[in-house]
Design a protein around this motif. Structure first.
Motif, PDB file in Angstrom:
ATOM      1  N   ASP A 317      36.136 -37.158 -28.804  1.00 40.10           N
ATOM      2  CA  ASP A 317      36.453 -35.865 -28.203  1.00 40.10           C
ATOM      3  C   ASP A 317      35.719 -35.731 -26.873  1.00 40.10           C
ATOM      4  O   ASP A 317      34.556 -35.339 -26.817  1.00 40.10           O
ATOM      5  CB  ASP A 317      36.049 -34.737 -29.154  1.00 40.10           C
ATOM      6  CG  ASP A 317      36.359 -33.361 -28.587  1.00 40.10           C
ATOM      7  OD1 ASP A 317      37.087 -33.290 -27.568  1.00 40.10           O
ATOM      8  OD2 ASP A 317      35.889 -32.362 -29.161  1.00 40.10           O
ATOM      9  N   MET A 318      36.421 -36.029 -25.782  1.00 48.84           N
ATOM     10  CA  MET A 318      35.815 -35.974 -24.454  1.00 48.84           C
ATOM     11  C   MET A 318      35.676 -34.556 -23.932  1.00 48.84           C
ATOM     12  O   MET A 318      35.129 -34.329 -22.859  1.00 48.84           O
ATOM     13  CB  MET A 318      36.645 -36.800 -23.474  1.00 48.84           C
ATOM     14  CG  MET A 318      36.635 -38.299 -23.753  1.00 48.84           C
ATOM     15  SD  MET A 318      35.041 -39.041 -23.412  1.00 48.84           S
ATOM     16  CE  MET A 318      35.025 -38.979 -21.619  1.00 48.84           C
ATOM     17  N   GLU A 319      36.190 -33.572 -24.682  1.00 46.35           N
ATOM     18  CA  GLU A 319      36.104 -32.182 -24.251  1.00 46.35           C
ATOM     19  C   GLU A 319      34.973 -31.428 -24.932  1.00 46.35           C
ATOM     20  O   GLU A 319      34.803 -30.230 -24.704  1.00 46.35           O
ATOM     21  CB  GLU A 319      37.439 -31.467 -24.537  1.00 46.35           C
ATOM     22  CG  GLU A 319      38.651 -32.139 -23.909  1.00 46.35           C
ATOM     23  CD  GLU A 319      38.497 -32.344 -22.406  1.00 46.35           C
ATOM     24  OE1 GLU A 319      37.992 -31.414 -21.728  1.00 46.35           O
ATOM     25  OE2 GLU A 319      38.860 -33.423 -21.924  1.00 46.35           O
ATOM     26  N   GLU A 320      34.211 -32.092 -25.788  1.00 46.49           N
ATOM     27  CA  GLU A 320      33.103 -31.379 -26.422  1.00 46.49           C
ATOM     28  C   GLU A 320      32.062 -31.032 -25.361  1.00 46.49           C
ATOM     29  O   GLU A 320      32.010 -31.661 -24.302  1.00 46.49           O
ATOM     30  CB  GLU A 320      32.529 -32.210 -27.574  1.00 46.49           C
ATOM     31  CG  GLU A 320      31.907 -33.525 -27.184  1.00 46.49           C
ATOM     32  CD  GLU A 320      30.418 -33.373 -26.920  1.00 46.49           C
ATOM     33  OE1 GLU A 320      29.805 -32.409 -27.393  1.00 46.49           O
ATOM     34  OE2 GLU A 320      29.864 -34.219 -26.211  1.00 46.49           O
ATOM     35  N   ASP A 324      31.638 -32.816 -21.612  1.00 49.35           N
ATOM     36  CA  ASP A 324      32.308 -32.126 -20.521  1.00 49.35           C
ATOM     37  C   ASP A 324      31.331 -31.778 -19.398  1.00 49.35           C
ATOM     38  O   ASP A 324      31.641 -31.923 -18.215  1.00 49.35           O
ATOM     39  CB  ASP A 324      32.972 -30.852 -21.056  1.00 49.35           C
ATOM     40  CG  ASP A 324      33.935 -30.242 -20.055  1.00 49.35           C
ATOM     41  OD1 ASP A 324      34.723 -30.985 -19.450  1.00 49.35           O
ATOM     42  OD2 ASP A 324      33.890 -29.015 -19.872  1.00 49.35           O
ATOM     43  N   ARG A 327      30.190 -35.224 -17.645  1.00 45.90           N
ATOM     44  CA  ARG A 327      31.250 -35.920 -16.919  1.00 45.90           C
ATOM     45  C   ARG A 327      31.457 -35.328 -15.529  1.00 45.90           C
ATOM     46  O   ARG A 327      31.790 -36.038 -14.581  1.00 45.90           O
ATOM     47  CB  ARG A 327      32.544 -35.867 -17.727  1.00 45.90           C
ATOM     48  CG  ARG A 327      33.632 -36.803 -17.218  1.00 45.90           C
ATOM     49  CD  ARG A 327      34.800 -36.900 -18.174  1.00 45.90           C
ATOM     50  NE  ARG A 327      35.504 -35.633 -18.298  1.00 45.90           N
ATOM     51  CZ  ARG A 327      35.562 -34.909 -19.419  1.00 45.90           C
ATOM     52  NH1 ARG A 327      34.936 -35.327 -20.491  1.00 45.90           N
ATOM     53  NH2 ARG A 327      36.224 -33.781 -19.458  1.00 45.90           N
ATOM     54  N   ARG A 353      40.998 -45.299 -19.506  1.00 47.85           N
ATOM     55  CA  ARG A 353      40.355 -43.990 -19.589  1.00 47.85           C
ATOM     56  C   ARG A 353      39.011 -43.957 -18.865  1.00 47.85           C
ATOM     57  O   ARG A 353      38.364 -42.911 -18.819  1.00 47.85           O
ATOM     58  CB  ARG A 353      40.154 -43.586 -21.050  1.00 47.85           C
ATOM     59  CG  ARG A 353      41.451 -43.380 -21.812  1.00 47.85           C
ATOM     60  CD  ARG A 353      41.171 -43.098 -23.277  1.00 47.85           C
ATOM     61  NE  ARG A 353      40.460 -41.833 -23.469  1.00 47.85           N
ATOM     62  CZ  ARG A 353      39.797 -41.515 -24.577  1.00 47.85           C
ATOM     63  NH1 ARG A 353      39.730 -42.392 -25.574  1.00 47.85           N
ATOM     64  NH2 ARG A 353      39.187 -40.352 -24.677  1.00 47.85           N
TER      65      ARG A 353
END
Length: 439
Positions: A317-320, A324, A327, A353
């Motif tokens: 989950d790159m949006e946690e 976030d 990044r 990615r």
């Protein structure tokens, strides 16, 4: 010998002959209310708490005229009303050249069983980053010892990248390769919240003698208090800054920012902040970004800190929140994929990615052409992969997919290779892989 006596003289000169003492007035919710120390205390000051059960450290979290609130390093078990609390002062360490090859704790004390001398100058573990208008730009491309980072994801001097990975996908092995293979003068490694048994395994097996010969390892295990685990990352950054200010190129490997943020969350909630973003308090963003800003290119006359920050991402989950936040302030991110690891290719990096923001400047025009061609073919294969695996794709339907099918096994093998032949040799091998699709 002269340096040893200089260090001793400095240590003696920093010793105070007076002590400021307060007493515990209340114990509640894991924190202590201490009276008698309101005047002259500052947020973040270190304290020593002395009770019948022994001595432990702590940190000042809140100030008021009625007293100060202190979070102890330990559980607080055994402490009692009227136990004494001594203000030690700012959180500082004194790095030294002799720390290279050693394993230390977040307070600059040795944990490898050998004596350790402090340096001549004390440094705050929460220092400010270099002035932005005085910093140099990113430097030259670095040899990394790995084919994928020598070509598709170049690392340059002073760059800050994030390594986003779940547990058990080869993150520690990749950090070990960086520690042994990246072109740097000194390697500083922060191990935050690691399991106790993994410290020796990492230093002896993953790093090995070659990696430890130029490394300083700062470690805080998972059983230690959030104050100690959070300080571990700050201490590692301070050690890196010490060597950077000597004009050296420092590689900082920080594992992991997620555990650093979790430790900060525990401390911040104890200080009265409210969890607002999936349980993380508002100060989390600033804490992470201010840490990251301390790395990077130095000012004229100083060295640089090239940093690799690892982030634990559950379920990719790159949006946690932590992923976030980080990044957005880095110069590139690398995503490790469990599916790639499960089929046996390491490092298990999802190239499509992942991105290095040092491109296109870090590569020549022909090299950028090879990188673009490889990405185009990987993208074509990924779009058609389900049809290819199911046997539904007919050869000749799409020239790009036909070429991708030819080069994919060679590219997949190339990404797993170490690079003893350097950057130029890595690009020659990449060109050879891509030539299979041009026939």
């Amino acid at each position: 010998m002269t340096d040893i006596f200089e260090n001793l003289r400095t240590r003696i000169s920093q010793t105070s002959i007076t002590k400021r003492i307060g007493r515990i007035a209340e114990l509640a919710g894991g924190t202590l209310r201490v009276t008698g120390l309101s005047a002259g205390s500052s947020l973040g000051d270190r304290v020593l708490i002395r009770g019948e059960s022994g001595t432990m450290g702590g940190e000042v979290l809140r100030l008021s005229k009625e007293g100060i609130s202190v979070l102890p390093d330990g559980s607080g078990e055994g402490l009692a009303i009227d136990d004494t609390v001594e203000i030690v002062g700012r959180a500082e360490i004194s790095p030294d050249q002799s720390w290279i090859g050693r394993i230390i704790d977040p307070f600059g004390k040795p944990i490898d069983g050998k004596p350790l001398m402090p340096g001549q100058s004390a440094r705050s573990v929460r220092a400010a980053p270099p002035l932005p208008a005085e910093r140099r730009g990113l430097g030259e491309r670095l040899e990394t010892g790995t084919s994928i980072f020598n070509t598709m994801l170049p690392l340059v001097r002073g760059q800050r990248i994030g390594l986003f990975a779940g547990s058990g996908v080869g993150k520690s092995s990749l950090l070990g390769k960086f520690a042994r293979g990246v072109d740097a003068d000194i390697v500083v490694i922060a191990l935050v919240g690691e399991r106790g048994r993994e410290l020796r395994e990492f230093t002896e097996r993953v790093l090995g003698p070659q990696g430890m010969a130029r490394a300083v390892v700062v470690a805080a295990t998972s059983d230690q208090s959030p104050l100690v685990r959070r300080r571990c990352m700050w201490t590692a950054m301070t050690v890196a800054e010490h060597f950077r200010d000597q004009g050296l190129h420092v590689l900082l490997l920080a594992d992991s920012i997620t555990r650093f943020a979790e430790a900060h969350r525990e401390v911040a909630l104890a200080a009265g902040e409210q969890g607002s973003l999936r349980g993380f308090p508002p100060s989390t963003s600033h804490t992470i970004m201010s840490l990251a800003e301390r790395a990077g290119p130095g000012v004229e006359g100083a060295g640089d800190i090239t940093a690799v920050f690892t982030v634990l991402v559950a379920g990719s989950d790159m949006e946690e929140p932590v992923a976030d936040i980080l990044r957005g302030v880095l110069d590139g991110h690398v995503v490790m994929d469990r599916a790639i690891a499960e089929r046996g290719r390491f490092p298990a990096i999802d190239v499509l990615r992942s991105v290095s923001r040092s491109l296109p400047d870090a590569a020549t025009e022909p090299e950028n052409g090879l990188i673009s061609e490889a990405r185009r073919l990987l993208g074509a294969y990924e779009r058609a992969e389900m049809m290819i695996q199911a046997g539904l794709y007919s050869s000749g339907s799409d020239p790009a997919v036909d070429a991708a099918i030819k080069v994919w096994p060679a590219l997949d093998e190339f990404f797993a290779k170490d690079a003893a032949d350097g950057i130029e040799g890595s690009f020659q091998r990449l060109n050879h892989c891509l030539s299979l699709g041009r026939k």
